[in-house]
Structure formats: structure tokens, C-alpha cells
Design a protein around this motif. Structure first.
Motif, PDB file in Angstrom:
ATOM      1  N   GLY A 146      13.840  -7.690  48.902  1.00 18.76           N
ATOM      2  CA  GLY A 146      13.739  -8.182  49.707  1.00 18.76           C
ATOM      3  C   GLY A 146      13.369  -9.234  49.768  1.00 18.76           C
ATOM      4  N   ARG A 147      12.167  -9.327  48.145  1.00 21.34           N
ATOM      5  CA  ARG A 147      11.515 -10.348  47.637  1.00 21.34           C
ATOM      6  C   ARG A 147      11.950 -12.185  47.021  1.00 21.34           C
ATOM      7  NH1 ARG A 147       6.151  -9.640  48.370  1.00 21.34           N
ATOM      8  NH2 ARG A 147       5.940 -11.287  45.825  1.00 21.34           N
ATOM      9  N   HIS A 148      11.686 -13.366  47.499  1.00 20.85           N
ATOM     10  CA  HIS A 148      12.035 -13.899  46.440  1.00 20.85           C
ATOM     11  C   HIS A 148      11.935 -13.991  44.754  1.00 20.85           C
ATOM     12  CE1 HIS A 148      13.827 -16.306  49.955  1.00 20.85           C
ATOM     13  NE2 HIS A 148      12.592 -16.569  50.827  1.00 20.85           N
ATOM     14  N   PRO A 149      12.814 -13.924  44.595  1.00 21.66           N
ATOM     15  CA  PRO A 149      11.938 -14.089  42.850  1.00 21.66           C
ATOM     16  C   PRO A 149      10.647 -15.206  42.645  1.00 21.66           C
ATOM     17  CG  PRO A 149      14.175 -14.940  43.207  1.00 21.66           C
ATOM     18  CD  PRO A 149      13.855 -14.953  44.122  1.00 21.66           C
ATOM     19  N   GLU A 150       9.878 -14.815  42.184  1.00 29.11           N
ATOM     20  CA  GLU A 150       8.573 -15.724  41.890  1.00 29.11           C
ATOM     21  C   GLU A 150       8.538 -16.735  41.723  1.00 29.11           C
ATOM     22  OE1 GLU A 150       4.838 -15.948  42.335  1.00 29.11           O
ATOM     23  OE2 GLU A 150       5.943 -13.397  42.546  1.00 29.11           O
ATOM     24  N   ALA A 151      10.169 -17.619  40.578  1.00 25.86           N
ATOM     25  CA  ALA A 151       9.498 -18.126  40.322  1.00 25.86           C
ATOM     26  C   ALA A 151       9.689 -19.840  42.001  1.00 25.86           C
ATOM     27  CB  ALA A 151      10.405 -19.728  39.481  1.00 25.86           C
ATOM     28  N   VAL A 152      10.556 -19.287  42.463  1.00 28.81           N
ATOM     29  CA  VAL A 152      11.284 -19.474  43.937  1.00 28.81           C
ATOM     30  C   VAL A 152       9.645 -19.422  44.793  1.00 28.81           C
ATOM     31  CG1 VAL A 152      12.990 -19.772  46.239  1.00 28.81           C
ATOM     32  CG2 VAL A 152      13.630 -18.431  44.146  1.00 28.81           C
ATOM     33  N   ARG A 153       9.251 -18.797  44.681  1.00 28.85           N
ATOM     34  CA  ARG A 153       7.828 -18.354  45.814  1.00 28.85           C
ATOM     35  C   ARG A 153       7.109 -20.046  45.350  1.00 28.85           C
ATOM     36  NH1 ARG A 153       5.874 -13.763  48.896  1.00 28.85           N
ATOM     37  NH2 ARG A 153       4.289 -14.513  49.325  1.00 28.85           N
ATOM     38  N   GLN A 154       6.998 -19.446  43.924  1.00 27.71           N
ATOM     39  CA  GLN A 154       6.315 -20.826  43.588  1.00 27.71           C
ATOM     40  C   GLN A 154       6.863 -21.935  43.907  1.00 27.71           C
ATOM     41  OE1 GLN A 154       5.277 -20.343  39.293  1.00 27.71           O
ATOM     42  NE2 GLN A 154       4.086 -18.549  39.414  1.00 27.71           N
ATOM     43  N   CYS A 155       7.613 -22.201  44.340  1.00 28.98           N
ATOM     44  CA  CYS A 155       8.555 -23.779  44.498  1.00 28.98           C
ATOM     45  C   CYS A 155       8.099 -24.296  45.945  1.00 28.98           C
ATOM     46  CB  CYS A 155       9.717 -23.931  44.410  1.00 28.98           C
ATOM     47  SG  CYS A 155       9.894 -24.450  42.659  1.00 28.98           S
ATOM     48  N   LEU A 156       8.275 -22.487  47.076  1.00 28.78           N
ATOM     49  CA  LEU A 156       8.248 -22.571  48.391  1.00 28.78           C
ATOM     50  C   LEU A 156       6.259 -23.023  48.568  1.00 28.78           C
ATOM     51  CD1 LEU A 156      10.411 -20.080  49.359  1.00 28.78           C
ATOM     52  CD2 LEU A 156      10.740 -22.444  49.751  1.00 28.78           C
ATOM     53  N   GLN A 157       5.680 -22.492  47.552  1.00 25.79           N
ATOM     54  CA  GLN A 157       4.400 -22.909  47.664  1.00 25.79           C
ATOM     55  C   GLN A 157       3.930 -24.006  47.925  1.00 25.79           C
ATOM     56  OE1 GLN A 157       3.054 -18.332  47.313  1.00 25.79           O
ATOM     57  NE2 GLN A 157       1.757 -19.824  46.252  1.00 25.79           N
ATOM     58  N   GLN A 158       4.371 -24.891  46.570  1.00 21.98           N
ATOM     59  CA  GLN A 158       4.200 -26.053  46.654  1.00 21.98           C
ATOM     60  C   GLN A 158       4.704 -26.616  47.091  1.00 21.98           C
ATOM     61  OE1 GLN A 158       2.136 -26.893  43.949  1.00 21.98           O
ATOM     62  NE2 GLN A 158       2.194 -24.786  43.738  1.00 21.98           N
ATOM     63  N   GLU A 159       5.649 -26.480  47.411  1.00 24.48           N
ATOM     64  CA  GLU A 159       6.752 -27.690  48.601  1.00 24.48           C
ATOM     65  C   GLU A 159       5.597 -27.422  49.861  1.00 24.48           C
ATOM     66  OE1 GLU A 159      10.309 -27.383  49.398  1.00 24.48           O
ATOM     67  OE2 GLU A 159      11.050 -29.144  51.240  1.00 24.48           O
ATOM     68  N   ALA A 160       5.318 -26.582  50.529  1.00 24.87           N
ATOM     69  CA  ALA A 160       4.321 -26.533  51.802  1.00 24.87           C
ATOM     70  C   ALA A 160       3.484 -27.086  51.830  1.00 24.87           C
ATOM     71  CB  ALA A 160       4.533 -24.963  51.364  1.00 24.87           C
ATOM     72  N   LEU A 161       2.503 -27.412  50.391  1.00 23.24           N
ATOM     73  CA  LEU A 161       1.876 -27.694  50.457  1.00 23.24           C
ATOM     74  C   LEU A 161       1.728 -29.645  50.438  1.00 23.24           C
ATOM     75  CD1 LEU A 161      -1.292 -27.797  49.540  1.00 23.24           C
ATOM     76  CD2 LEU A 161      -0.379 -28.024  47.436  1.00 23.24           C
ATOM     77  N   THR A 162       2.483 -29.380  50.517  1.00 22.12           N
ATOM     78  CA  THR A 162       3.541 -31.089  50.620  1.00 22.12           C
ATOM     79  C   THR A 162       3.728 -31.275  52.111  1.00 22.12           C
ATOM     80  OG1 THR A 162       5.602 -31.559  50.637  1.00 22.12           O
ATOM     81  CG2 THR A 162       4.867 -32.109  48.642  1.00 22.12           C
ATOM     82  N   TYR A 163       3.183 -30.766  52.727  1.00 22.36           N
ATOM     83  CA  TYR A 163       3.753 -31.112  54.455  1.00 22.36           C
ATOM     84  C   TYR A 163       2.246 -30.949  54.853  1.00 22.36           C
ATOM     85  CZ  TYR A 163       8.539 -30.920  52.908  1.00 22.36           C
ATOM     86  OH  TYR A 163       9.683 -30.266  52.384  1.00 22.36           O
TER      87      TYR A 163
END
Ligand SMILES: [Zn+2]
Lengths: 218, 74
Positions: free
Chosen positions: A24-41
């Protein structure tokens, strides 16, 4: 991975079927992308938080709480949907459930009228004449940021929220309905009423004096 | 051509770009021919523009950005 490059979208399109692994977890690469994108907001979340809490230090707490909650439940984020709107939804819930509970004054609608007079007084003090019949544009042009902030902050939480989401952050009605968990018709009527109220405060009786109805969406 | 009250009922949906292309064009046609409605729409837009400009003039303090960056990188 630089934020804001659309990398996350690209990733979603290519890898959609395998996005969430068996646990049920996003793969690590996706998680990292999401974390980086989240920071832009962060600017967008922070400026909304400042106006919601009416206080920069509470706003900082609220934004941090929002990111902590978001990262804890990141696996529940549906790839391909709007990450920015999802973060705003988390912040709204945090504001309602946590922040508002521990602050002293319950915000209720009945306060609105009292506050409106307060803002009128504030406008007069600052040299804006609400009863002036000069061109509306002139009145508008003479408003300072303090006037606008005072008017905005005097709206009830529910009213202020829709104005911030629609007019400052540019969310669509549908997105606002999802963020606030209310029907789209309620979004429209709250927007309508809060804008009328804002206008009334910012320009005195100028707009009220016009023969146009105030009935749409009410 | 649609009348003034129909047009004014769509004021916010027009400003918010929530109308269909067809409805949007209909409002636009009315505004092209009706200066009072046009003034009213322009005024409403100006108020909202002021609110937007004032609120968007705020960005997250660097210390907060740093804290959140750490949260995001953990
Ligand atoms: Zn007209």
C-alpha cells in the motif's frame, strides 16, 4: 529532482499501474517526488494560514502541522489528483480540528455585524470616507493593504476561507467544494455573500446604493 | 441578447471562469453593449484583484521553509 518541473506528472502517466506496491505504499521514487512537489506549495499554504489564523506565528505552526500530517498520510494521496488541493484540504482540517479548538474565541456568524462596524470605523480613521459618492475606483485606489486585511480578517472563518481559496489561490468551485467538504452550491453562496460583505466594508455604501439585486445563489 | 439581471446573476461565475464557453460568450456580448453592466463587472473584478494582490504579497519566512524542508526530507 527539481520541484515544479512537472516531473511528478510525467512519472504518474508512465508508471500509473505500478504506483502503489502491495504493502500500500508509494515506491520510494514517487514518495520523494511528492515530497519535493509539496514543498513548492509552501508560500501558498503559508499566506492562507496567515489570513486564517490572523497571526504569523500560529500560521507557521499550522503549516508545519499540515506537512507533518501530509507526509504521514502520503500513501493515501491518489497520484494524478491535485496535490496542492490535497494539502489545502489537510490544512483546512487541521485548522478546524486543532487550531480553532485551542484558541479562545469561538468564531460565530453573529459577530460579523459588530466587526463590520469596527472596520467601518477603521476605514474612517485611516482617511477613507465610506459615505463619499466619488467614483468607486477612487475609493478603491485609496485603500491600503491594511484596509483590505482588516476587512478580510473580520469575515467569519467560513466566509474568509472561500474568498482565500477562490480569489487568492484561484481554486475552481469544484476544488473548493472538495477541500471544504461542502456542496458546490454552498461554495457559490458563501463566495457570493462574503464578496458582498467585503465590498461593503471596503467601499462603504457605494455598491449597496446601486439598484442591483443581491439574490443570486442565496 | 440577454438582459441586465440575467447577466448580473452570472457575474461571479463569469469572473471565476466557471461558465461554459457558450455562456461566457453570451455574457461577453451583453457587456460589449451595456456600459453600466461593464462598469459593474470591472468594479467587482477590481475589488477582488485588490484582495488577491494584497494577500499574495506574503511568502513563507525562510526559517519556516527550512523546517518544512527538513520535514519533507526525513
Ligand atoms: Zn446590462
Amino acid at each position: 529532482m527539481r520541484p515544479g518541473t512537472g516531473l511528478v506528472d510525467g512519472l504518474f502517466k508512465r508508471k500509473e499501474p505500478n504506483l502503489v506496491t502491495e504493502n500500500g505504499r508509494h515506491p520510494e521514487a514517487v514518495r520523494q517526488c511528492l515530497q519535493q512537489e509539496a514543498l513548492t506549495y509552501i508560500d501558498s499554504l503559508y499566506r492562507t494560514a496567515v489570513r486564517m489564523t490572523r497571526n504569523p506565528s500560529d500560521a507557521e505552526d499550522l503549516v508545519q502541522e499540515t506537512y507533518l500530517r501530509a507526509l504521514r498520510s502520503l500513501d493515501r494521496f491518489k497520484p494524478g489528483t491535485n496535490l496542492r488541493a490535497w494539502l489545502f484540504k489537510i490544512m483546512t482540517n487541521a485548522f478546524i480540528n486543532e487550531y480553532r479548538k485551542r484558541t479562545r474565541q469561538p468564531r460565530n456568524q453573529s459577530l460579523d455585524n459588530v466587526e463590520e462596524y469596527y472596520v467601518y470605523a477603521h476605514l474612517i480613521d485611516s482617511g477613507v470616507q465610506p459615505e463619499s459618492r466619488g467614483p468607486e475606483e477612487e475609493v478603491l485606489a485609496s485603500l491600503t493593504d491594511d484596509n483590505v486585511v482588516a476587512a478580510l480578517e473580520s469575515l467569519s472563518d467560513e466566509f474568509r476561507q472561500v474568498v482565500l481559496l477562490a480569489d487568492v489561490e484561484g481554486f475552481a468551485y469544484r476544488e473548493i467544494a472538495d477541500i471544504l467538504d461542502i456542496p458546490i452550491g454552498t461554495v457559490m453562496s458563501r463566495l457570493h455573500r462574503s464578496r458582498r460583505r467585503l465590498q461593503r466594508m471596503l467601499t462603504g455604501s457605494l455598491v449597496e446604493a446601486q439598484p442591483y439585486g443581491d439574490s443570486a445563489h442565496e | 441578447m440577454s438582459n441586465c439581471s440575467e447577466t448580473l446573476e452570472r457575474l461571479y461565475e463569469y469572473i471565476d471562469r466557471e461558465l461554459s464557453n457558450e455562456e461566457q460568450a453570451e455574457v461577453q456580448r451583453h457587456l460589449d453593449d451595456c456600459p453600466p453592466c461593464r462598469d459593474r463587472f470591472k468594479f467587482e473584478e477590481n475589488v477582488l484583484r485588490q484582495v488577491r494582490r494584497c494577500c499574495r504579497d506574503v511568502s513563507a519566512p525562510p526559517s519556516l521553509v527550512e523546517k518544512v524542508r527538513r520535514i519533507c526530507n526525513q
